[in-house]
Design a protein around this motif. Structure first.
Motif, PDB file in Angstrom:
ATOM      1  N   CYS A  44      22.778 -22.389   7.887  1.00 28.30           N
ATOM      2  CA  CYS A  44      22.343 -20.877   8.163  1.00 28.30           C
ATOM      3  C   CYS A  44      22.350 -20.799   9.380  1.00 28.30           C
ATOM      4  O   CYS A  44      21.688 -21.747  10.526  1.00 28.30           O
ATOM      5  N   ALA A  45      22.887 -19.833   9.962  1.00 23.79           N
ATOM      6  CA  ALA A  45      23.065 -19.326  11.389  1.00 23.79           C
ATOM      7  C   ALA A  45      21.744 -18.457  11.616  1.00 23.79           C
ATOM      8  O   ALA A  45      21.994 -17.220  11.898  1.00 23.79           O
ATOM      9  N   LEU A  46      20.647 -18.932  11.852  1.00 22.09           N
ATOM     10  CA  LEU A  46      19.382 -18.109  12.334  1.00 22.09           C
ATOM     11  C   LEU A  46      19.823 -17.514  13.846  1.00 22.09           C
ATOM     12  O   LEU A  46      19.456 -16.600  14.067  1.00 22.09           O
ATOM     13  N   TYR A  47      20.761 -18.303  14.715  1.00 22.79           N
ATOM     14  CA  TYR A  47      21.048 -17.757  15.845  1.00 22.79           C
ATOM     15  C   TYR A  47      21.566 -16.302  15.764  1.00 22.79           C
ATOM     16  O   TYR A  47      21.475 -15.484  16.648  1.00 22.79           O
ATOM     17  N   ALA A  48      22.558 -16.283  14.834  1.00 22.49           N
ATOM     18  CA  ALA A  48      23.074 -14.853  14.542  1.00 22.49           C
ATOM     19  C   ALA A  48      22.397 -14.051  13.767  1.00 22.49           C
ATOM     20  O   ALA A  48      22.899 -12.691  13.268  1.00 22.49           O
ATOM     21  N   GLY A  49      20.987 -13.962  13.466  1.00 19.35           N
ATOM     22  CA  GLY A  49      20.059 -13.342  12.747  1.00 19.35           C
ATOM     23  C   GLY A  49      20.093 -13.452  11.254  1.00 19.35           C
ATOM     24  O   GLY A  49      19.588 -12.434  10.765  1.00 19.35           O
ATOM     25  N   ALA A  50      20.445 -14.632  10.959  1.00 12.46           N
ATOM     26  CA  ALA A  50      20.315 -14.739   9.323  1.00 12.46           C
ATOM     27  C   ALA A  50      18.745 -14.897   9.088  1.00 12.46           C
ATOM     28  O   ALA A  50      17.898 -15.207   9.687  1.00 12.46           O
ATOM     29  N   ASP A  51      18.477 -14.125   7.759  1.00 14.24           N
ATOM     30  CA  ASP A  51      16.945 -13.944   7.507  1.00 14.24           C
ATOM     31  C   ASP A  51      16.926 -15.002   6.568  1.00 14.24           C
ATOM     32  O   ASP A  51      16.581 -15.095   5.384  1.00 14.24           O
ATOM     33  N   GLY A  52      16.435 -16.305   7.297  1.00 19.95           N
ATOM     34  CA  GLY A  52      15.967 -17.276   6.656  1.00 19.95           C
ATOM     35  C   GLY A  52      17.144 -18.283   6.131  1.00 19.95           C
ATOM     36  O   GLY A  52      18.218 -17.777   6.223  1.00 19.95           O
ATOM     37  N   CYS A  53      16.778 -19.399   5.524  1.00 22.35           N
ATOM     38  CA  CYS A  53      17.769 -20.173   4.832  1.00 22.35           C
ATOM     39  C   CYS A  53      17.759 -20.232   3.204  1.00 22.35           C
ATOM     40  O   CYS A  53      16.506 -20.018   2.748  1.00 22.35           O
ATOM     41  N   SER A  54      18.595 -20.709   2.688  1.00 24.19           N
ATOM     42  CA  SER A  54      18.689 -20.572   1.264  1.00 24.19           C
ATOM     43  C   SER A  54      17.928 -21.339   0.424  1.00 24.19           C
ATOM     44  O   SER A  54      17.691 -21.136  -0.624  1.00 24.19           O
ATOM     45  N   THR A  55      17.235 -22.410   0.894  1.00 24.01           N
ATOM     46  CA  THR A  55      15.940 -23.087   0.150  1.00 24.01           C
ATOM     47  C   THR A  55      14.585 -22.993   0.931  1.00 24.01           C
ATOM     48  O   THR A  55      13.957 -24.056   0.492  1.00 24.01           O
ATOM     49  N   ASP A  56      14.618 -21.947   1.568  1.00 21.55           N
ATOM     50  CA  ASP A  56      13.038 -21.677   1.929  1.00 21.55           C
ATOM     51  C   ASP A  56      12.108 -21.532   1.141  1.00 21.55           C
ATOM     52  O   ASP A  56      11.138 -22.095   1.155  1.00 21.55           O
ATOM     53  N   TRP A  57      12.445 -21.224  -0.206  1.00 21.12           N
ATOM     54  CA  TRP A  57      11.714 -21.082  -1.328  1.00 21.12           C
ATOM     55  C   TRP A  57      11.101 -22.347  -1.964  1.00 21.12           C
ATOM     56  O   TRP A  57       9.834 -22.412  -2.648  1.00 21.12           O
ATOM     57  N   SER A  58      11.658 -23.276  -1.716  1.00 17.55           N
ATOM     58  CA  SER A  58      11.294 -24.855  -2.099  1.00 17.55           C
ATOM     59  C   SER A  58      10.129 -25.450  -1.445  1.00 17.55           C
ATOM     60  O   SER A  58       9.739 -26.438  -1.810  1.00 17.55           O
ATOM     61  N   ARG A  59       9.747 -24.783  -0.485  1.00 19.69           N
ATOM     62  CA  ARG A  59       8.538 -25.335   0.252  1.00 19.69           C
ATOM     63  C   ARG A  59       7.241 -25.207  -0.617  1.00 19.69           C
ATOM     64  O   ARG A  59       7.144 -23.991  -1.393  1.00 19.69           O
ATOM     65  N   PRO A  60       6.084 -26.073  -0.696  1.00 24.99           N
ATOM     66  CA  PRO A  60       5.298 -25.666  -1.709  1.00 24.99           C
ATOM     67  C   PRO A  60       4.491 -24.629  -0.998  1.00 24.99           C
ATOM     68  O   PRO A  60       4.074 -24.299  -0.002  1.00 24.99           O
ATOM     69  N   ALA A  61       3.892 -23.718  -2.063  1.00 27.02           N
ATOM     70  CA  ALA A  61       3.178 -22.680  -1.652  1.00 27.02           C
ATOM     71  C   ALA A  61       1.585 -23.088  -1.420  1.00 27.02           C
ATOM     72  O   ALA A  61       0.927 -22.476  -0.529  1.00 27.02           O
ATOM     73  N   PHE A  62       1.553 -24.137  -1.739  1.00 22.65           N
ATOM     74  CA  PHE A  62      -0.117 -24.757  -1.360  1.00 22.65           C
ATOM     75  C   PHE A  62       0.054 -26.217  -1.341  1.00 22.65           C
ATOM     76  O   PHE A  62       0.506 -26.999  -2.087  1.00 22.65           O
ATOM     77  N   MET A  63      -0.330 -26.975  -0.339  1.00 19.48           N
ATOM     78  CA  MET A  63      -0.539 -28.435  -0.009  1.00 19.48           C
ATOM     79  C   MET A  63      -1.586 -28.907   0.725  1.00 19.48           C
ATOM     80  O   MET A  63      -2.300 -27.922   1.372  1.00 19.48           O
ATOM     81  N   GLN A  64      -2.025 -30.099   0.519  1.00 19.88           N
ATOM     82  CA  GLN A  64      -3.144 -30.443   1.026  1.00 19.88           C
ATOM     83  C   GLN A  64      -2.525 -31.697   2.113  1.00 19.88           C
ATOM     84  O   GLN A  64      -2.119 -31.452   3.081  1.00 19.88           O
TER      85      GLN A  64
END
Length: 600
Positions: A389-409
């Motif tokens: 993902c080319a964030l430097y070129a203005g990409a709106d996030g990366c394709s697997t950002d959804w896989s981070r946990p919504a909640f974690m301890q």
């Protein structure tokens, strides 16, 4: 509350006089009039023939009385007309009987002027007349809602209110030898990511407090729920609760904050239906439907989705069989990701699928055994390495950002999620903001045992044991999935190679409780002691007890507590918890909690 939880119950209207009457009477006066009328009708009907020479005067008095009651509104029109017809019929019969009696019988005596004939009416007949009239009048009174002045409307009997309040003083004590580099991964995921490029970011990531004590933190918990018995088969419930945030494992509210008002959250909202006596289906947000301990699921944790619970008693063997199936949505990916792109990402869903079976056996009056085995499959919760993902070129996030946990301890092995493309014009100066995800998969086998008995012939003793094994734990699989991007759970040497990695997939707990587990009557008491050991990847770290090691996995230690009921449904509790890490840098935490609880 286990079934869970968090289970988990009156206004009335008096009858009004008809509008437009010249004179309106209050409800008590009307009741007096009705009862007096009922007694008058009964007595008049019983003695009509005995107090007159002919039926006509008695009939006339009866008819006039009933018509007067109908006109005044004291009698319902339909009921009054029925009584009127009955009175006329009985009067005609009495008149005919008197005529026959007045005729000289063969060989009998002719009545002389001044003689009075008194027909005999048995006590049974008089009772029947009285009861019939009283029944009709009372039926009307009940239908209008004034027959029982202290009676509440029927719908209020199907609504139940329950709740509890807890005030706690909590002190947290940290060892001075603890590592002072414990990264707050949850804070990274909740923000915009942490730039791991040392050329563009020289700051440290957010860190957890590991050395400074936090004594005397006042906290409160308040919950109130409304339960409705829609019918014998359908029930519903709504519960509100306090809480610092939307954490799924705690409804504690830290006091202070400049005396600002506190938040209230929807803690439960569910509907249940029993298609048969042995099965109950629940949907919405509801208490924990599984038999479990806080080793795996916090006592405050509620579940979203659907659950079917089964229970069948075998009385001849003193055994009850039970089971649960659960379909729990954990998280849905955003419908509009990426937000600044015409091409949206496909839907991604995280699920918990649970199945449990168990039995409870009443061995005798002093001994009871319960055992349960469960399988929990956490689907699609592990992290994934993204496409470049080319964030430097203005990409709106990366394709697997959804896989981070919504909640974690804390405690689970974590991996970097983003495969960030470097700016070819300035590769060394390309920012690399990263999120983290779970490196392991989770398919849990949960074994739960309980034995309840008595000691010294009178004191209750409960022994609990819980073992959890992550059947999907695979160290090689984690490193392959992360493509070398594992970021934690290394040994205390400071190395971050594969050889330094420390984790495991087992957890267990033992607990003994002497006395009454749930104090309710004044003088009830209990003391308990227990031990837990939770390896880093034995379970997702998001859902277990937030007090033990301040939540999560990679923890071992003991706890003791005692409770005493000072009044009905009111008790005080003192609890001491002492924990350390299982693997990795030192982290020792002791917690003292003193609290007062009440429920209603």
């Amino acid at each position: 509350m286990n079934h869970p939880a968090i289970p988990q119950r009156h206004s009335g209207r008096g009858a009004a006089w008809p509008a437009g009457r010249a004179s309106q009477q209050p409800a008590p006066a009307r009741k007096t009039q009705i009862l007096a009328a009922a007694m008058a009708i009964a007595l008049l009907g019983a003695s009509a023939a005995g107090h007159a020479q002919s039926a006509a005067p008695a009939e006339s008095s009866m008819v006039r009385l009933i018509r007067s009651l109908i006109q005044s509104g004291a009698l319902n029109k339909d009921a009054g007309e029925a009584l009127l017809a009955q009175a006329q019929t009985e009067a005609m019969a009495a008149q005919q009987a008197q005529r026959l009696a007045a005729a000289p019988a063969a060989g009998g005596l002719r009545p002389e002027p001044g003689d009075v004939r008194v027909p005999y009416i048995s006590e049974t007949v008089r009772d029947e007349i009285r009861d019939e009239v009283k029944g009709q009048v009372m039926a009307q009174a009940k239908a209008e809602g004034w027959a029982a002045p202290n009676e509440t409307p029927e719908w209020t009997k199907r609504i139940h209110v329950e709740g509890d309040i807890r005030v706690r003083n909590e002190s947290r004590f940290f060892s001075g030898g603890n590592s002072d580099i414990a990264i707050d991964w949850a804070a990274i995921n909740q923000g915009s990511g942490f730039d791991v490029n040392p050329n563009t970011n020289l700051s440290l990531p957010p860190l957890l407090n590991t050395r400074q004590n936090r004594p005397n933190i006042l906290r409160a918990r308040a919950r109130v729920g409304i339960l409705a018995d829609i019918s014998d088969s359908t029930h519903a419930g709504v519960r509100l609760a306090t809480g610092n945030d939307d954490s799924p494992v705690s409804t504690n509210q830290t006091l202070g904050g400049g005396l600002a008002k506190k938040n209230v959250w929807l803690d439960q909202g569910w509907l249940s239906y029993k298609p048969a006596e042995w099965v109950n289906i629940t949907g919405g947000r509801f208490g924990n439907p599984f038999v479990s301990s806080d080793l795996l699921f916090s006592n405050d944790l509620n579940f979203d989705g659907l659950a079917a619970q089964f229970e069948k008693a075998l009385p001849q063997r003193d055994v009850t069989l039970f089971g649960t199936l659960g379909l729990v949505p954990l998280e849905y990916s955003s419908d509009s990701f990426p937000s600044r792109s015409q091409n949206k990402m496909g839907s991604e869903k995280k699920w918990l699928l649970g199945a449990q079976a168990g039995a409870e056996w009443k061995v005798n009056s002093d001994n009871r055994l319960r055992g349960a085995v469960a399988y929990y499959d956490f689907r699609n919760v592990s992290g994934r390495l993204s496409q470049p993902c080319a964030l430097y070129a203005g990409a709106d996030g990366c394709s697997t950002d959804w896989s981070r946990p919504a909640f974690m301890q804390k405690g689970n092995t974590l991996m970097l999620l983003r495969n960030i493309a470097l700016n070819p014009l300035d590769p060394a100066g390309t920012p690399q903001p990263q999120f983290v995800g779970l490196a392991s998969k989770f398919q849990l086998l949960d074994l739960n045992m309980r034995w309840e008995t008595k000691v010294a012939g009178r004191y209750g003793l409960r022994l609990d044991a819980n073992y959890v094994r992550n059947l999907a734990y695979d160290e090689n699989g984690m490193f392959t999935r992360a493509n070398g991007g594992i970021v934690n759970n290394f040994g205390g040497s400071g190395g971050t190679t594969r050889a330094d990695f420390k984790s495991g997939g087992n957890a267990y707990m033992f607990q003994a409780t002497l006395g009454k587990p749930s104090p309710s009557a004044r003088g009830d008491w209990n003391v308990l002691a227990g031990y837990k050991r939770i390896e880093p990847d034995a379970m997702p770290d998001a859902y277990n007890d937030p007090t033990f090691h301040l939540g999560g996995t990679n923890a071992r230690g003991y706890y003791v507590s005692g409770s005493y009921a000072i009044d009905k449904n009111t008790w005080v509790t003192g609890r001491w918890t002492s924990t350390k890490e299982v693997f990795g840098p030192p982290l020792a935490i002791d917690i003292l909690q003193v609290e007062i609880n009440t429920r209603f």
